[in-house]
Design an enzyme around this catalytic site. Structure first.
Site, mmCIF file in Angstrom:
data_model
loop_
_atom_site.group_PDB
_atom_site.id
_atom_site.type_symbol
_atom_site.label_atom_id
_atom_site.label_comp_id
_atom_site.label_asym_id
_atom_site.label_seq_id
_atom_site.Cartn_x
_atom_site.Cartn_y
_atom_site.Cartn_z
ATOM 1 N N ASP A 23 40.737 50.018 44.971
ATOM 2 C CA ASP A 23 39.210 50.217 44.569
ATOM 3 C C ASP A 23 39.303 50.617 43.532
ATOM 4 O O ASP A 23 40.061 50.611 43.319
ATOM 5 C CB ASP A 23 39.441 51.537 45.331
ATOM 6 C CG ASP A 23 38.293 52.090 45.536
ATOM 7 O OD1 ASP A 23 37.208 51.872 45.289
ATOM 8 O OD2 ASP A 23 38.357 53.540 46.592
ATOM 9 N N GLY A 26 34.751 49.024 39.958
ATOM 10 C CA GLY A 26 33.514 49.537 39.363
ATOM 11 C C GLY A 26 33.699 50.892 38.253
ATOM 12 O O GLY A 26 32.956 50.609 37.231
ATOM 13 N N ARG A 27 34.110 51.726 39.160
ATOM 14 C CA ARG A 27 34.453 52.640 37.775
ATOM 15 C C ARG A 27 34.768 52.467 36.798
ATOM 16 O O ARG A 27 35.187 52.497 35.783
ATOM 17 C CB ARG A 27 35.213 54.081 38.496
ATOM 18 C CG ARG A 27 34.728 54.920 39.198
ATOM 19 C CD ARG A 27 35.394 55.611 40.275
ATOM 20 N NE ARG A 27 35.852 55.135 41.627
ATOM 21 C CZ ARG A 27 36.300 55.415 42.665
ATOM 22 N NH1 ARG A 27 36.643 56.702 42.220
ATOM 23 N NH2 ARG A 27 36.778 54.679 43.382
ATOM 24 N N HIS A 40 35.430 43.885 39.014
ATOM 25 C CA HIS A 40 35.968 43.023 39.920
ATOM 26 C C HIS A 40 37.013 42.025 39.225
ATOM 27 O O HIS A 40 38.289 41.187 39.777
ATOM 28 C CB HIS A 40 34.572 42.107 40.969
ATOM 29 C CG HIS A 40 34.433 43.312 41.847
ATOM 30 N ND1 HIS A 40 34.749 44.232 41.893
ATOM 31 C CD2 HIS A 40 33.149 43.931 40.794
ATOM 32 C CE1 HIS A 40 34.427 44.934 42.421
ATOM 33 N NE2 HIS A 40 32.825 44.691 42.798
ATOM 34 N N SER A 68 34.772 43.944 52.420
ATOM 35 C CA SER A 68 34.153 44.899 53.905
ATOM 36 C C SER A 68 33.420 44.413 54.450
ATOM 37 O O SER A 68 32.254 43.727 53.731
ATOM 38 C CB SER A 68 34.786 46.252 53.904
ATOM 39 O OG SER A 68 33.316 46.458 53.091
ATOM 40 N N THR A 69 33.328 44.361 55.537
ATOM 41 C CA THR A 69 31.895 44.360 56.481
ATOM 42 C C THR A 69 30.685 45.131 56.045
ATOM 43 O O THR A 69 29.219 44.970 56.055
ATOM 44 C CB THR A 69 32.462 43.915 57.891
ATOM 45 O OG1 THR A 69 32.080 45.667 57.950
ATOM 46 C CG2 THR A 69 32.901 43.382 58.385
ATOM 47 N N LEU A 134 56.131 34.262 50.336
ATOM 48 C CA LEU A 134 55.352 35.265 50.339
ATOM 49 C C LEU A 134 53.648 34.955 50.916
ATOM 50 O O LEU A 134 53.344 33.878 50.902
ATOM 51 C CB LEU A 134 54.719 35.971 49.659
ATOM 52 C CG LEU A 134 53.954 37.107 49.770
ATOM 53 C CD1 LEU A 134 54.105 38.395 49.746
ATOM 54 C CD2 LEU A 134 53.396 37.532 47.755
#
Ligand code: FPP
Length: 257
Positions: A23, A26-27, A40, A68-69, A134
């Site tokens: 997260d 954007g900021r 991104h 996410s949806t 992994l």
């Protein structure tokens, strides 16, 4: 330090699976006067650093929440840019992932994605499926409520067809019908950018995960931050609803004050 079985280990709690809510892209971009998509794009480099961090700690599963949806509520230009970035990054990273022994898997409602994105996902999964150092799981068009709804629908269908009896449904049955069925539950769940919520991510699976929240925005996330999260996790007292590890063998005995 005690592990899950109550045994003493030098490094603290064993760590098999790390999940990350990436997260703050954007900021991070806005703070630099750039479009959100630039954040991104920088976030892809943090994904590479997270993979390196996971490998350095011999983590077996790394799950990243990429879309996410609910993210369809974003401006169309951002959605289009993100989808293109995800498809391009997937294609571009496959040779390096193969070389590093990383198996790439995707979870989520992939049927809603464009044919281009679905094709790059299928190719990446196919080309990396033999790798076992992994497992990198990308949650794409994923949410726990979507997943739990699908699981409920499937169990109801089986009950109607008589292939399962409602009385036989256990927590294990539920787990086996989630999209995460092939993977262990996350031991450590990291969220960046100073937000303190799960945002519809692995709600069932994170029942006993240890949480690590950091103010660092995702494009600034690096191996040092990964190390800090792991160090904090190693020291946690994981009880899984039982008693303190030290006293587990003599359940019922209270630890000294
Ligand atoms: C959240 O930040 C981030 C996302 C919704 C997208 C994450 C995607 C990437 C890092 C792209 C690359 C991923 C892979 C797996 C190759 P935000 O946009 O909500 O940030 P904000 O809260 O500051 O607005």
């Amino acid at each position: 330090m005690n592990n899950e079985a109550g045994n003493t280990t030098a490094q603290g709690n064993p760590l098999k699976h790390v999940a990350i809510i990436m997260d703050g892209n954007g900021r991070w971009a806005r703070a630099r006067g750039e479009a959100r998509l630039y954040g991104h794009m920088q976030g892809v480099e943090s994904v590479r650093r997270a993979i390196r961090g996971a490998m350095a700690h011999r983590v077996e599963y790394l799950t990243l929440y990429a879309f996410s949806t609910e993210n369809w509520r974003r401006p169309q230009t951002e959605i289009d840019g993100l989808m293109e970035l995800l498809a391009d990054s997937t294609v571009r990273e496959v040779p390096e992932l193969k070389a590093q022994g990383v198996r790439l898997q995707f979870i989520g409602d992939l049927s809603a994605l464009s044919a281009t994105v679905r094709e790059s996902i299928a190719a990446a999964e196919r080309e990396t499926r033999e790798n076992n150092r992994l497992t990198l799981i990308i949650a794409l068009n994923y949410s726990s409520r979507w997943e739990i709804t699908c699981m409920t629908r499937e169990l109801a269908r089986k009950a109607v067809h008589g292939t399962i009896s409602p009385d036989e449904i256990t927590a294990g049955t539920v787990e086996n019908h989630l999209v995460t069925a092939p993977y262990p539950d996350p031991d450590l769940l990291i969220r960046t950018s100073g937000e303190y919520r799960l945002s519809n991510f692995l709600l069932w699976q994170a029942a006993y995960s240890e949480f690590y929240f950091t103010e660092v925005l995702w494009p600034d996330f690096d191996e040092a931050e990964f190390d800090r999260a792991v160090a904090a996790y190693r020291l946690r007292d994981r009880r899984f609803g039982g008693v303190k590890n030290l006293y587990r063998e003599k359940a019922g005995e209270c630890p000294p004050e």
